[in-house]
Write a protein that holds these residues in place. Structure first.
Motif, PDB file in Angstrom:
ATOM      1  N   LEU A 154       0.846  -1.190   0.000  1.00 16.06           N
ATOM      2  CA  LEU A 154       0.000   0.000   0.000  1.00 16.06           C
ATOM      3  C   LEU A 154       0.881   1.239   0.000  1.00 16.06           C
ATOM      4  O   LEU A 154       1.961   1.241   0.610  1.00 16.06           O
ATOM      5  CB  LEU A 154      -0.903   0.012   1.232  1.00 16.06           C
ATOM      6  N   GLU A 155       0.396   2.286  -0.659  1.00 11.97           N
ATOM      7  CA  GLU A 155       1.152   3.529  -0.715  1.00 11.97           C
ATOM      8  C   GLU A 155       0.723   4.420   0.444  1.00 11.97           C
ATOM      9  O   GLU A 155      -0.429   4.846   0.516  1.00 11.97           O
ATOM     10  CB  GLU A 155       0.896   4.245  -2.044  1.00 11.97           C
ATOM     11  N   PHE A 156       1.656   4.666   1.368  1.00 10.57           N
ATOM     12  CA  PHE A 156       1.433   5.586   2.467  1.00 10.57           C
ATOM     13  C   PHE A 156       2.320   6.813   2.226  1.00 10.57           C
ATOM     14  O   PHE A 156       3.228   6.767   1.391  1.00 10.57           O
ATOM     15  CB  PHE A 156       1.783   4.925   3.808  1.00 10.57           C
ATOM     16  N   PRO A 157       2.099   7.914   2.918  1.00  9.06           N
ATOM     17  CA  PRO A 157       2.893   9.128   2.683  1.00  9.06           C
ATOM     18  C   PRO A 157       4.393   8.872   2.805  1.00  9.06           C
ATOM     19  O   PRO A 157       4.895   8.545   3.884  1.00  9.06           O
ATOM     20  CB  PRO A 157       2.406  10.078   3.782  1.00  9.06           C
ATOM     21  N   GLY A 158       5.114   8.971   1.684  1.00  6.06           N
ATOM     22  CA  GLY A 158       6.561   8.845   1.683  1.00  6.06           C
ATOM     23  C   GLY A 158       7.085   7.442   1.851  1.00  6.06           C
ATOM     24  O   GLY A 158       8.293   7.250   2.006  1.00  6.06           O
ATOM     25  N   ARG A 159       6.231   6.448   1.783  1.00  4.68           N
ATOM     26  CA  ARG A 159       6.697   5.080   2.010  1.00  4.68           C
ATOM     27  C   ARG A 159       5.654   4.086   1.522  1.00  4.68           C
ATOM     28  O   ARG A 159       4.525   4.449   1.192  1.00  4.68           O
ATOM     29  CB  ARG A 159       6.970   4.839   3.498  1.00  4.68           C
ATOM     30  N   LYS A 160       6.045   2.822   1.528  1.00  9.77           N
ATOM     31  CA  LYS A 160       5.108   1.745   1.265  1.00  9.77           C
ATOM     32  C   LYS A 160       4.925   0.915   2.529  1.00  9.77           C
ATOM     33  O   LYS A 160       5.860   0.746   3.320  1.00  9.77           O
ATOM     34  CB  LYS A 160       5.599   0.859   0.117  1.00  9.77           C
TER      35      LYS A 160
ATOM     36  N   GLU B  45      -7.278  17.252   6.995  1.00 12.18           N
ATOM     37  CA  GLU B  45      -5.820  17.185   6.969  1.00 12.18           C
ATOM     38  C   GLU B  45      -5.346  15.731   6.858  1.00 12.18           C
ATOM     39  O   GLU B  45      -4.425  15.420   6.086  1.00 12.18           O
ATOM     40  CB  GLU B  45      -5.239  17.832   8.226  1.00 12.18           C
ATOM     41  N   LEU B  46      -5.998  14.837   7.626  1.00 12.74           N
ATOM     42  CA  LEU B  46      -5.616  13.425   7.564  1.00 12.74           C
ATOM     43  C   LEU B  46      -5.946  12.832   6.198  1.00 12.74           C
ATOM     44  O   LEU B  46      -5.148  12.078   5.620  1.00 12.74           O
ATOM     45  CB  LEU B  46      -6.346  12.633   8.652  1.00 12.74           C
ATOM     46  N   VAL B  47      -7.133  13.144   5.680  1.00 14.61           N
ATOM     47  CA  VAL B  47      -7.525  12.620   4.372  1.00 14.61           C
ATOM     48  C   VAL B  47      -6.556  13.113   3.303  1.00 14.61           C
ATOM     49  O   VAL B  47      -6.114  12.339   2.439  1.00 14.61           O
ATOM     50  CB  VAL B  47      -8.976  13.026   4.050  1.00 14.61           C
TER      51      VAL B  47
ATOM     52  N   PHE C 265      -4.360  10.614   1.044  1.00 14.92           N
ATOM     53  CA  PHE C 265      -5.010  10.385  -0.247  1.00 14.92           C
ATOM     54  C   PHE C 265      -4.652  11.420  -1.313  1.00 14.92           C
ATOM     55  O   PHE C 265      -5.254  11.409  -2.381  1.00 14.92           O
ATOM     56  CB  PHE C 265      -6.532  10.341  -0.064  1.00 14.92           C
ATOM     57  N   SER C 266      -3.705  12.297  -1.030  1.00 21.98           N
ATOM     58  CA  SER C 266      -3.373  13.332  -2.020  1.00 21.98           C
ATOM     59  C   SER C 266      -2.927  12.716  -3.346  1.00 21.98           C
ATOM     60  O   SER C 266      -3.238  13.246  -4.423  1.00 21.98           O
ATOM     61  CB  SER C 266      -2.293  14.272  -1.474  1.00 21.98           C
ATOM     62  N   GLU C 267      -2.198  11.597  -3.312  1.00 17.07           N
ATOM     63  CA  GLU C 267      -1.800  10.918  -4.537  1.00 17.07           C
ATOM     64  C   GLU C 267      -2.947  10.104  -5.121  1.00 17.07           C
ATOM     65  O   GLU C 267      -3.029   9.895  -6.327  1.00 17.07           O
ATOM     66  CB  GLU C 267      -0.591  10.017  -4.279  1.00 17.07           C
ATOM     67  N   TYR C 268      -3.850   9.688  -4.250  1.00 19.20           N
ATOM     68  CA  TYR C 268      -4.974   8.854  -4.683  1.00 19.20           C
ATOM     69  C   TYR C 268      -5.968   9.659  -5.513  1.00 19.20           C
ATOM     70  O   TYR C 268      -6.622   9.137  -6.412  1.00 19.20           O
ATOM     71  CB  TYR C 268      -5.659   8.261  -3.452  1.00 19.20           C
ATOM     72  N   PHE C 269      -6.094  10.978  -5.195  1.00 18.98           N
ATOM     73  CA  PHE C 269      -6.963  11.844  -5.992  1.00 18.98           C
ATOM     74  C   PHE C 269      -6.590  11.730  -7.472  1.00 18.98           C
ATOM     75  O   PHE C 269      -7.464  11.709  -8.351  1.00 18.98           O
ATOM     76  CB  PHE C 269      -6.840  13.321  -5.585  1.00 18.98           C
TER      77      PHE C 269
ATOM     78  N   GLN D 107      -5.124   9.225  -9.037  1.00 20.67           N
ATOM     79  CA  GLN D 107      -5.533   7.939  -9.612  1.00 20.67           C
ATOM     80  C   GLN D 107      -6.992   7.968 -10.035  1.00 20.67           C
ATOM     81  O   GLN D 107      -7.379   7.400 -11.057  1.00 20.67           O
ATOM     82  CB  GLN D 107      -5.337   6.815  -8.594  1.00 20.67           C
ATOM     83  N   LEU D 108      -7.820   8.629  -9.227  1.00 25.06           N
ATOM     84  CA  LEU D 108      -9.250   8.703  -9.519  1.00 25.06           C
ATOM     85  C   LEU D 108      -9.572   9.818 -10.517  1.00 25.06           C
ATOM     86  O   LEU D 108     -10.716   9.914 -10.989  1.00 25.06           O
ATOM     87  CB  LEU D 108     -10.034   8.934  -8.223  1.00 25.06           C
ATOM     88  N   ASN D 109      -8.582  10.663 -10.783  1.00 25.08           N
ATOM     89  CA  ASN D 109      -8.761  11.780 -11.713  1.00 25.08           C
ATOM     90  C   ASN D 109      -9.885  12.712 -11.270  1.00 25.08           C
ATOM     91  O   ASN D 109     -10.710  13.168 -12.083  1.00 25.08           O
ATOM     92  CB  ASN D 109      -9.019  11.264 -13.135  1.00 25.08           C
ATOM     93  N   ILE D 110      -9.938  12.976  -9.965  1.00 23.18           N
ATOM     94  CA  ILE D 110     -10.891  13.938  -9.422  1.00 23.18           C
ATOM     95  C   ILE D 110     -10.132  14.895  -8.507  1.00 23.18           C
ATOM     96  O   ILE D 110      -9.020  14.603  -8.061  1.00 23.18           O
ATOM     97  CB  ILE D 110     -12.042  13.265  -8.630  1.00 23.18           C
ATOM     98  N   SER D 111     -10.744  16.023  -8.230  1.00 19.40           N
ATOM     99  CA  SER D 111     -10.099  17.007  -7.372  1.00 19.40           C
ATOM    100  C   SER D 111     -10.232  16.624  -5.905  1.00 19.40           C
ATOM    101  O   SER D 111     -11.041  15.774  -5.527  1.00 19.40           O
ATOM    102  CB  SER D 111     -10.739  18.386  -7.586  1.00 19.40           C
ATOM    103  N   ARG D 112      -9.425  17.279  -5.096  1.00 13.90           N
ATOM    104  CA  ARG D 112      -9.507  17.085  -3.647  1.00 13.90           C
ATOM    105  C   ARG D 112     -10.912  17.401  -3.164  1.00 13.90           C
ATOM    106  O   ARG D 112     -11.474  16.680  -2.333  1.00 13.90           O
ATOM    107  CB  ARG D 112      -8.485  17.984  -2.955  1.00 13.90           C
ATOM    108  N   GLU D 113     -11.511  18.472  -3.668  1.00 15.16           N
ATOM    109  CA  GLU D 113     -12.847  18.882  -3.228  1.00 15.16           C
ATOM    110  C   GLU D 113     -13.885  17.827  -3.591  1.00 15.16           C
ATOM    111  O   GLU D 113     -14.773  17.518  -2.787  1.00 15.16           O
ATOM    112  CB  GLU D 113     -13.215  20.228  -3.861  1.00 15.16           C
ATOM    113  N   GLU D 114     -13.775  17.260  -4.808  1.00 18.67           N
ATOM    114  CA  GLU D 114     -14.720  16.207  -5.210  1.00 18.67           C
ATOM    115  C   GLU D 114     -14.568  14.983  -4.321  1.00 18.67           C
ATOM    116  O   GLU D 114     -15.562  14.356  -3.930  1.00 18.67           O
ATOM    117  CB  GLU D 114     -14.475  15.827  -6.670  1.00 18.67           C
ATOM    118  N   PHE D 115     -13.334  14.639  -3.996  1.00 19.31           N
ATOM    119  CA  PHE D 115     -13.074  13.481  -3.128  1.00 19.31           C
ATOM    120  C   PHE D 115     -13.711  13.701  -1.754  1.00 19.31           C
ATOM    121  O   PHE D 115     -14.392  12.822  -1.227  1.00 19.31           O
ATOM    122  CB  PHE D 115     -11.563  13.284  -3.002  1.00 19.31           C
TER     123      PHE D 115
END
Length: 855
Positions: free
Chosen positions: A197-203, A327-329, A333-337, A339-347
């Protein structure tokens, strides 16, 4: 000293005894009395010392004992019989196969943060987990092609202990996975199967374990492996432990990691059942996978995957929902946005941060609801509560149309009915009570059981409970450093012949464990009646961070130290499946006192009823739909109170009155052979009414018929022809939203009858402006019924479709319909427009609705 190398050592079984290992690794044994007797026969003392763990027990038994058993014809015959029973169970024709055909593979994935399966697998905290465990057991019984997914906690939930002052403390004991009926999955080369799994700065890496539950597999993820940092190894350490960041990490591992584990094992379910919101991130991962594999846009993948998602909510209050800060989301999930091709606000909007009820936080329940085809509560009353709780997600829909249904919880009979009672049921009901527990005609034969036999069986269960409670009290006193003279007091507590009340559950304030102590003097009078003695057994844990809940336990401990209560009230520490089993089998009355609407369902009372124990409860959860005067007792009539203190006073007095004037006299009214005939009749009525309805086989059958089967059909339809339907409906919704604001009512008229009388009708005509979409994209309805006292709301309206009768040009369309009057009194109607598409999963799916009185 750190070991140089580690390896798992298996017990050395003679060839004749090797089937023991197969049996031990399949939890089918946990609800099969003959299999349990087989393990006890290996070594009774070690079976008890191992916490009823056959894997651990086999490692503790001496080789000499195994060598002796290998030539014990009686034991070998018993082993062959149980082995054949398991083989017949696994190969037999199932309900699902008869109903839907033989499944080729596992089509349904059931995700839960906890699973309560049996004593030696402590991966649960309470009712949610035990319910999940029963779901898997019944899915196995019925052949439902389901696979479970969860987390393997190194420490599980805490072990409870109480200090001398009655304050709860927590001990976290590490699980030894290699001495549990759980197996680490390896590939064909013997290497551990790991997902990343991709976590902030690491797997972060998680290995996969498996538990077999009859026909069902349960996959469990564990981050405690050498590929991770020391901090990440603790992600799956504790159930519901740590802070908000730990929780979001766990729920990423469960939801996203769980889906990746299935893919790693080449398991591709069509349906995903999300048991409470902890695993809801899996819905997003399904979308990401569909986008990548099928070349879909986010909205197209959402339409495809939503059709195969089911969400069960167990929570009746907003405070019970997991919510995470923005802040936690953003951190996770900043990189995950991307992958989904949606904005932070949409997420964030998918998690409902724009709703005032969420106070700017990301709600796992809202996420699950927004991405599911079906949402259900766990009792009929909970459906009403959930609709009211989540109505803001459909702001213009009447509450009774909020798309949340219910499947009332049930419990697995074989896991909780005592061995002695099961034997009695075998004799008088036949074996079908196990294979067809939902058959009313089978349970109706409970009336044929001789009262003497049923009563003596129950008395033995009560005697066993009292013996167990005394031993636990002795152990508890010893741990607190009691003197030998004080330890002997444990032998005097409780009376194996006295009327016994049981109260065991999570100690949360709304469950009101101390309601019985509202009037201390009156309670003392009830308990100390020499002619009609009464006693109470308490058990339960408070959440480690719930100080008010801990205070309730402390209050009970202080009361039971008083001379008036010392022999009549006990508190059994460290409530778990074993304690629960003794209690639901052995008490006479199961007491439940939550504030109404605060308990989603509850299942402990069901387990008690299956053992002939009578329920006495507030009309909440499952009891609200089960209660009838001939099967048990209700505290009050479902009244609602704004003043909680006043409510506690009223309902405590009602409870005392019930005990003094109804329940206890009926229990002690003895006839021939000292049998309480009226009480035994109540036991029979309760079993006949509750057992066939509130069992988990009925529950899983309803999930299969109401949700799994239609979801599978819808998902397959949306997968066909290059996901044509999913793509079309995504574009249709986008187009509809772009033009929805243009639609409006131009004129509404009705004919005026000579008078409004029952049997007559009124014809209504509506002219509607429609632009940019087709009339086929909407339905126009008359919503009519009896208005409330203020004349401004129709709460339980009925629907009458209107027909398109003409197009007047310039995008004006005329619709006509009529309302028939079949009741007298004040009546009202309004009109509304809803989107319509033959492939919508439910009519409020878009969230769009236009009422005639809206601008």
């Amino acid at each position: 000293m750190k070991p140089l190398k580690m390896f798992a050592v298996a017990p050395s079984l003679p060839e004749q005894l090797t089937p023991l290992k197969t049996l031990a690794y399949n939890l089918w044994w946990s609800w099969n009395p003959d299999a349990i007797d087989l393990f006890r026969r290996v070594d009774w003392d070690i079976w008890e010392k191992s916490n009823h763990n056959p894997i651990k027990m086999l490692g503790m038994v001496s080789q000499a004992r195994f060598d002796k058993l290998a030539f014990d014809d009686g034991f070998l015959s018993h082993l062959r019989r149980v082995t054949e029973e398991l083989e017949n169970y696994l190969s037999g024709t199932t309900w699902y196969e008869k109903k839907f055909g033989k499944p080729e593979n596992e089509k349904i994935a059931y995700f839960s943060a906890e699973f309560g399966l049996t004593d030696c697998v402590p991966l649960y905290s309470g009712g949610l987990g035990v319910l999940a465990g029963d779901h898997l057991k019944s899915a196995s019984d019925m052949g439902i092609p389901l696979i479970g997914v969860g987390l393997l906690y190194q420490q599980g939930y805490f072990n409870q202990y109480l200090n001398a002052d009655g304050w709860q403390g927590e001990l976290y004991l590490k699980n030894d996975f290699y001495n549990m009926p759980v197996q680490l999955l390896r590939d064909e080369h013997g290497a551990k199967i790991v997902i990343e799994l991709e976590f902030p700065g690491r797997k972060v890496f998680a290995q996969i374990w498996q538990i077999s539950i009859g026909r069902i597999r349960l996959l469990l993820l564990d981050t405690n492996n050498k590929n991770n940092s020391l901090q990440d190894r603790t992600i799956t350490s504790e159930l519901y432990g740590g802070d908000g960041e730990t929780r979001i990490q766990q729920e990423i591992v469960l939801g996203i990691g769980g889906l990746r584990a299935l893919q790693k094992l080449k398991i591709e379910p069509d349906i995903f059942h999300i048991n409470e919101g902890h695993s809801a991130f899996l819905s997003l991962e399904r979308i990401a996978v569909a986008m990548r594999k099928l070349n879909l846009t986010f909205s197209e993948a959402l339409e495809l995957t939503r059709s195969g998602n089911i969400f069960t909510t167990h929570t009746p209050v907003p405070a019970g929902i997991d919510m995470f800060s923005q802040e936690l989301v953003n951190k996770y999930f900043s990189e995950y946005f991307k992958q989904l091709n949606i904005s932070r606000e949409e997420f964030l909007r998918i998690g409902g941060i724009h709703y005032s009820q969420n106070k700017g936080k990301f709600s796992m329940a809202v996420l699950a609801i927004n991405l599911a085809a079906y949402v259900n509560g766990v009792s009929k009353l909970h459906k009403r509560v959930s609709r009211d709780m989540w109505k803001h997600l459909w702001p213009n829909a009447p509450v009774n149309e909020v798309p949340i249904s219910n499947v009332t919880n049930g419990v697995h009979p074989g896991s909780y009915i005592s061995k002695e009672l099961a034997s009695l049921l075998d004799r008088y009901l036949g074996p079908a009570w196990k294979t067809k527990p939902g058959d009313l005609s089978i349970w109706a034969r409970v009336s044929e059981i001789p009262g003497e036999e049923l009563w003596r069986t129950h008395e033995r269960n009560r005697e066993r409970l009292v013996a167990f409670a005394r031993e636990r009290m002795r152990q508890q006193s010893k741990k607190r450093g009691a003197l030998p003279s004080q330890l002997s007091l444990a032998d005097d507590v409780l009376n194996p012949e006295a009327f016994t009340i049981g109260f065991s559950r999570r100690f949360a304030t709304y469950k009101r464990a101390t309601l019985l102590f509202r009037d201390i003097d009156r309670l003392a009078q009830i308990l100390n009646n020499k002619d009609f003695p009464v006693q109470i057994i308490f058990a339960g844990k408070a959440h480690p961070k719930d100080d008010p809940g801990k205070q309730l336990i402390k209050e009970i401990i202080h009361h039971l130290k008083h001379e008036r209560f010392r022999q009549h009230i006990v508190f059994i520490e460290n409530y778990d499946i074993e304690v629960a089993r003794y209690m639901v089998q052995g008490v006479d009355l199961w007491l439940n006192t939550p504030r109404r609407y605060m308990e989603a369902s509850g299942t402990s009372g069901m387990k008690a009823a299956m053992n002939g124990v009578i329920n006495c409860s507030i009309l909440d959860g499952w009891w609200d739909e089960a209660y009838k005067p001939e099967i048990g007792y209700a505290i009050g009539s479902g009244e609602e109170y704004e003043d909680f203190a006043y409510q506690d006073g009223v309902e405590s007095q009602l409870l005392y009155d019930l005990l003094e004037h109804e329940i206890i006299p009926k229990f002690y009214k003895r006839g021939k052979n000292n049998i309480p005939r009226q009480w035994v009749a109540l036991m029979k009525n309760s079993m006949a009414a509750i057992c066939p309805v509130f069992n988990s086989n009925r529950m899983t059958r309803e999930y299969a018929e109401l949700f799994y089967s239609p979801s599978m059909k819808n998902f397959h339809l949306r997968m066909e022809n290059d996901q044509r339907i999913a793509r079309e409906i995504a574009h249709w919704k986008k187009h509809l939203r772009n033009h929805w604001q243009k639609i409006h009512f131009v004129d509404i008229a009705q004919n005026e009858p000579d008078n409004y009388q029952v049997g007559r009708s009124v014809e209504i005509t509506a002219k509607i402006f429609i632009d940019g979409i087709s009339p086929e994209d909407i339905v126009v309805e008359i919503y009519h019924g009896i208005p409330d006292a203020d004349h401004n709301y129709i709460s339980e309206g009925r629907i009458q479709p209107m027909e398109l009768t003409e197009e007047n040009g310039e995008n004006i369309f005329t619709y006509r319909g009529q309302v028939n009057f079949d009741v007298s009194g004040l009546y009202g109607y309004t009109l509304r427009i809803l989107p319509h598409h033959k492939d919508l999963l439910h009519r409020h799916e878009t969230g769009l609705i236009l009422w005639a009185n809206q601008k």
